[in-house]
Structure formats: structure tokens, C-alpha cells
Scaffold this active site. Sequence first.
Site, mmCIF file in Angstrom:
data_model
loop_
_atom_site.group_PDB
_atom_site.id
_atom_site.type_symbol
_atom_site.label_atom_id
_atom_site.label_comp_id
_atom_site.label_asym_id
_atom_site.label_seq_id
_atom_site.Cartn_x
_atom_site.Cartn_y
_atom_site.Cartn_z
ATOM 1 N N ASP A 9 -1.715 0.986 2.517
ATOM 2 C CA ASP A 9 -2.534 2.181 1.786
ATOM 3 C C ASP A 9 -3.317 2.004 0.879
ATOM 4 O OD1 ASP A 9 -1.514 2.995 5.130
ATOM 5 O OD2 ASP A 9 -0.459 4.795 4.058
ATOM 6 N N LYS A 103 -3.341 5.058 11.068
ATOM 7 C CA LYS A 103 -2.637 5.507 11.464
ATOM 8 C C LYS A 103 -2.947 7.241 10.850
ATOM 9 C CE LYS A 103 0.427 4.371 7.277
ATOM 10 N NZ LYS A 103 0.027 5.705 6.384
ATOM 11 N N CYS A 145 5.013 5.659 2.538
ATOM 12 C CA CYS A 145 4.803 4.760 4.394
ATOM 13 C C CYS A 145 5.048 3.773 3.678
ATOM 14 C CB CYS A 145 2.958 4.600 3.328
ATOM 15 S SG CYS A 145 2.070 6.166 3.738
#
Length: 206
Positions: A9, A103, A145
Site C-alpha cells: 500500500d 484489496k 495493513c
Amino acid sequence: MARALLVVDVQNDFTEGGALGVTGGAALAERISAFTGRHGDEYDLIVGSRDWHHGDDDNGGHFAGPEGPDFVDTWPVHCVGGTPGAEYHPDLDTSVIDVHVFKGRGRPDYSAFQASTDDGTALPDLLAERRVTTVDVVGIATDHCVRATALDARAAGYDVAVYEDLVVGVDPDRSARALDEIRAVGGHVDRSDMDEGLANPGGAVL
């Protein structure tokens, strides 16, 4: 017995100026690029994960409603698929990434192990196909995350390492606790061989 690097990310919305910008995010993109420039050929697979949320619904309650975000379970709108905020930070060298996974497509996903490719291949299946046994994790955010990804990797039986100088988090205390959680389940928290380390694994939200 293959080795994979998961780049979690490193997106515009999670770096300075983004919807959920984290201090140090832009510098981290450069550091990860320098790391992969030095060590990329040591990995059998490099995977980049991205939040890729719907823009026309609340993504299973992930986006806050009129009451506003609590920054625990609900968040401001961020990383809507196809928008600039969902793209990788421009200082991240994406040429080394072998596979891109997405995701949060309508769901409140945090772990890259909940992500899949455009053709629907789930990350766990992808790693199994490549016979990966060792997973190194870098990216954003340590206390969200990155934490979820590393814990899921351990739960799936992988040998896991998080490079503490190649992650940044929202909150320093929560980030430190996240790294302790990873150690507690048998994961490794290491430092890379990059010349400069980050002051700590967490930074204030902009």
C-alpha cells in the site's frame, strides 16, 4: 523454497497530502525503491498490494457515514480505484513489481492476503503457485495493513520478516505494539542494510 517481497500500500492517499497521509510515506517510497534496486534480484517474486475501494458505496462500512470516521473501523474516503489517490506513489519504482494485487473492493480489507490480481487469483494461491516459503514485508502502515499482512502470513505458515526501517505507521505506540505482535507469533522484525533508518516505526497522521 522461494522468497517473496510484499510491498504493501505505498499509495498516494497514504503518503503526505493524501486522504490518509502518513508522515514519512514519500520518503519511504524512495527507500523501498533503493532497497529493491539493491536487493530485488534476491527475490523470486515481488508483489505490490493496493487498496482499491469502490467509489459509489461505503465498502462494507469501511468508509464513514455522516457521523464521521472513528479512524479505527471507519475511515474517510480513500484509495478509490482508478483515482490518483489509489495509484502508487511516484517515487516507488514499480518496474520491479512482478504482480499487482488489489484489496478492499467493496470490503473492509486490511491484509494483502485478502487481495487478488485483476484476473481473480488470490495472493495465497499466487504464493503457493510460486512455492514461496519466506515472505518479507515492507510498506504502509505499520499499525494497520503491514500488521495485518504479516500476521496473516505467519498464520498461513510462512517465515515472515518485517523491515522496521522500511515501514511507517500512523501512531508510534500502536506501531511498536504491532511489531511486538509480529514477534510474538514467530515473525522476525529486522532492519535492512540501507544507510539511513527511520527514527521510529510510526509517524503522525497529516
